[in-house]
Design an enzyme around this catalytic site. Structure first.
Site, short mmCIF file in Angstrom:
data_model
loop_
_atom_site.label_atom_id
_atom_site.label_comp_id
_atom_site.label_asym_id
_atom_site.label_seq_id
_atom_site.Cartn_x
_atom_site.Cartn_y
_atom_site.Cartn_z
N ASP A 7 1.01 -1.03 -0.06
CA ASP A 7 0.09 -0.01 0.03
C ASP A 7 1.02 1.15 -0.09
O ASP A 7 1.44 1.73 1.15
CB ASP A 7 -0.96 -0.06 1.32
CG ASP A 7 -1.82 1.16 1.27
OD1 ASP A 7 -2.18 1.59 0.17
OD2 ASP A 7 -2.40 1.51 2.34
N GLU A 66 -1.91 -1.07 -4.88
CA GLU A 66 -3.01 -0.45 -4.84
C GLU A 66 -2.89 0.68 -6.02
O GLU A 66 -1.85 1.40 -6.07
CB GLU A 66 -3.54 0.17 -3.67
CG GLU A 66 -4.96 0.95 -3.76
CD GLU A 66 -5.46 1.25 -2.52
OE1 GLU A 66 -6.78 0.90 -2.24
OE2 GLU A 66 -4.52 1.65 -1.49
N ASP A 139 -2.69 0.78 6.76
CA ASP A 139 -2.02 0.45 5.48
C ASP A 139 -1.48 -1.02 5.44
O ASP A 139 -1.19 -1.39 4.37
CB ASP A 139 -0.68 1.57 5.70
CG ASP A 139 -0.94 2.85 6.03
OD1 ASP A 139 -1.11 3.55 5.06
OD2 ASP A 139 -1.16 3.17 7.15
#
Length: 158
Positions: A7, A66, A139
């Site tokens: 992330d 992501e 996260d």
């Protein structure tokens, strides 16, 4: 297959390494890379170096991140994009293929619903990986969700 899910961020980069063996998922490690306020170049170098070290230590078969979707804060978007570039550079040096997934794709893969909320995703990450508690901060749970998404989606593509 071993997957490194990330992330991306500038201040905090969540990471999670997940193994997929058939239909079984296993968490290998997860955590957070934190960069101190200060010189942008130093922060980006730290992200690159720590991600590359993760790759050298755990030898993932794939990197999944992501997809960046920013509509409001363009300054934050630029910093996160720079961080992502450093992460991709580390993957390039280590010859690890990279792919990305949008937030709705991740939610759909992990929960079965592309509009699921964060708590639902965290619950399923914890359950799918058989963890005793939900990984913190968000996260880290997000990075594991990204790795799980790639495990599920890459299995379909093969």
């Amino acid at each position: 297959m071993r997957i490194l899910g990330i992330d991306p961020g500038l201040e905090r980069v969540g990471f999670g390494v997940v193994d997929r063996n058939g239909s079984q998922l296993k968490s290998i490690t997860y955590g957070l890379i934190q960069t101190p306020k200060g010189n942008l170049n130093d922060r980006l170098r730290q992200i690159h170096d720590e991600v590359r070290q993760l790759m050298q230590t755990h030898r993932p078969d794939a990197l999944a991140t992501e997809r960046l979707l920013f509509t409001v804060n363009k300054t934050t978007a630029m910093d996160v994009a720079r961080s992502l570039g450093c992460i991709q550079l580390a993957a390039s040096f280590e010859q690890i293929p990279w792919c990305e997934y949008s937030p709705p794709e991740i939610k759909k893969a992990v929960v079965g619903n592309g509009s699921a909320d964060k708590k639902q995703v965290q619950f399923m990450v914890t359950r799918l990986l058989g963890l005793a508690e939900t990984p913190k901060p968000d996260d880290v749970a997000d990075a594991l969700a990204i790795a799980i998404t790639h495990a599920f989606i890459s299995r379909v593509k093969i």
